[in-house]
Design a protein around this motif. Structure first.
Motif, PDB file in Angstrom:
ATOM      1  N   ARG A  11       0.821  -1.207   0.000  1.00  0.00           N
ATOM      2  CA  ARG A  11       0.000   0.000   0.000  1.00  0.00           C
ATOM      3  C   ARG A  11       0.855   1.257   0.000  1.00  0.00           C
ATOM      4  NH1 ARG A  11      -4.585  -1.040   4.492  1.00  0.00           N
ATOM      5  NH2 ARG A  11      -5.411   0.829   3.519  1.00  0.00           N
ATOM      6  N   SER A  12       2.145   1.117  -0.220  1.00  0.00           N
ATOM      7  CA  SER A  12       3.058   2.242  -0.060  1.00  0.00           C
ATOM      8  C   SER A  12       2.784   3.394  -1.022  1.00  0.00           C
ATOM      9  CB  SER A  12       4.504   1.774  -0.225  1.00  0.00           C
ATOM     10  OG  SER A  12       4.710   1.282  -1.538  1.00  0.00           O
ATOM     11  N   ASP A  13       2.235   3.109  -2.192  1.00  0.00           N
ATOM     12  CA  ASP A  13       1.998   4.187  -3.155  1.00  0.00           C
ATOM     13  C   ASP A  13       0.515   4.523  -3.327  1.00  0.00           C
ATOM     14  OD1 ASP A  13       1.213   1.910  -4.511  1.00  0.00           O
ATOM     15  OD2 ASP A  13       2.034   2.573  -6.433  1.00  0.00           O
TER      16      ASP A  13
ATOM     17  N   MET B  60     -12.988   9.066  -3.524  1.00  0.00           N
ATOM     18  CA  MET B  60     -11.525   9.060  -3.554  1.00  0.00           C
ATOM     19  C   MET B  60     -10.947   9.862  -2.394  1.00  0.00           C
ATOM     20  SD  MET B  60     -10.395   9.230  -7.556  1.00  0.00           S
ATOM     21  CE  MET B  60     -11.687  10.253  -8.248  1.00  0.00           C
ATOM     22  N   ARG B  61     -11.588  10.969  -2.050  1.00  0.00           N
ATOM     23  CA  ARG B  61     -11.098  11.773  -0.924  1.00  0.00           C
ATOM     24  C   ARG B  61     -11.227  11.010   0.386  1.00  0.00           C
ATOM     25  NH1 ARG B  61     -13.830  16.859  -3.709  1.00  0.00           N
ATOM     26  NH2 ARG B  61     -12.005  17.692  -4.766  1.00  0.00           N
ATOM     27  N   HIS B  62     -12.313  10.279   0.520  1.00  0.00           N
ATOM     28  CA  HIS B  62     -12.488   9.445   1.712  1.00  0.00           C
ATOM     29  C   HIS B  62     -11.407   8.355   1.747  1.00  0.00           C
ATOM     30  CE1 HIS B  62     -14.540   7.444   5.002  1.00  0.00           C
ATOM     31  NE2 HIS B  62     -14.413   6.313   4.335  1.00  0.00           N
ATOM     32  N   GLU B  63     -11.174   7.749   0.585  1.00  0.00           N
ATOM     33  CA  GLU B  63     -10.177   6.682   0.492  1.00  0.00           C
ATOM     34  C   GLU B  63      -8.773   7.203   0.791  1.00  0.00           C
ATOM     35  OE1 GLU B  63      -8.754   3.267  -2.703  1.00  0.00           O
ATOM     36  OE2 GLU B  63     -10.272   4.727  -3.286  1.00  0.00           O
ATOM     37  N   ILE B  64      -8.456   8.383   0.303  1.00  0.00           N
ATOM     38  CA  ILE B  64      -7.105   8.926   0.528  1.00  0.00           C
ATOM     39  C   ILE B  64      -6.900   9.235   2.012  1.00  0.00           C
ATOM     40  CG2 ILE B  64      -7.421  11.417   0.175  1.00  0.00           C
ATOM     41  CD1 ILE B  64      -4.921  11.303  -1.625  1.00  0.00           C
ATOM     42  N   ARG B  65      -7.946   9.679   2.689  1.00  0.00           N
ATOM     43  CA  ARG B  65      -7.828   9.905   4.143  1.00  0.00           C
ATOM     44  C   ARG B  65      -7.561   8.586   4.858  1.00  0.00           C
ATOM     45  NH1 ARG B  65     -12.038  13.749   3.149  1.00  0.00           N
ATOM     46  NH2 ARG B  65     -13.596  12.156   3.552  1.00  0.00           N
ATOM     47  N   ASP B  66      -8.281   7.543   4.452  1.00  0.00           N
ATOM     48  CA  ASP B  66      -8.068   6.222   5.060  1.00  0.00           C
ATOM     49  C   ASP B  66      -6.646   5.726   4.822  1.00  0.00           C
ATOM     50  OD1 ASP B  66     -10.688   6.233   5.913  1.00  0.00           O
ATOM     51  OD2 ASP B  66     -11.396   4.822   4.371  1.00  0.00           O
ATOM     52  N   GLU B  67      -6.167   5.878   3.600  1.00  0.00           N
ATOM     53  CA  GLU B  67      -4.816   5.415   3.260  1.00  0.00           C
ATOM     54  C   GLU B  67      -3.755   6.234   3.998  1.00  0.00           C
ATOM     55  OE1 GLU B  67      -3.755   2.780   1.639  1.00  0.00           O
ATOM     56  OE2 GLU B  67      -5.796   2.125   1.225  1.00  0.00           O
ATOM     57  N   ALA B  68      -3.961   7.534   4.098  1.00  0.00           N
ATOM     58  CA  ALA B  68      -3.008   8.376   4.811  1.00  0.00           C
ATOM     59  C   ALA B  68      -2.961   7.982   6.285  1.00  0.00           C
ATOM     60  CB  ALA B  68      -3.376   9.852   4.658  1.00  0.00           C
ATOM     61  N   GLN B  69      -4.104   7.682   6.850  1.00  0.00           N
ATOM     62  CA  GLN B  69      -4.168   7.241   8.245  1.00  0.00           C
ATOM     63  C   GLN B  69      -3.458   5.904   8.415  1.00  0.00           C
ATOM     64  OE1 GLN B  69      -5.352   9.121  10.808  1.00  0.00           O
ATOM     65  NE2 GLN B  69      -4.474   7.565  12.125  1.00  0.00           N
TER      66      GLN B  69
END
Length: 75
Positions: free
Chosen positions: A8-10, A59-68
């Motif tokens: 999930r690094s990228d 996508m914005r929700h997903e990016i927050r999840d991934e950043a977390q």
């Protein structure tokens, strides 16, 4: 065969690229809406932009999840 590990690094970068491309497509569609006299085409483009806006929310929700997840992984 051994399955590939979950990398999930990228994901944040990939999702951000998708967000940027979607916003660019929305801008291009808006330009076309402003210049085309074809009412049917205008309606099609408006509907596409509505779907793009919904996709952006996801996508914005997903990016927050991934950043977390990235933040939690480094701790």
């Amino acid at each position: 065969m051994k399955p590939n590990p979950d990398d999930r690094s990228d994901n944040v970068d990939r999702i951000q690229r998708n967000i940027d491309m979607t916003i660019e497509n929305m801008h291009r569609a808006e330009e076309m809406i402003a210049t085309t006299p074809d009412q049917k085409m205008k309606q099609v483009l408006k509907e596409k932009n509505q779907r793009r806006e919904q996709a952006l929310e996801g996508m914005r929700h997903e990016i927050r999840d991934e950043a977390q997840a990235r933040k939690n992984q480094t701790m």
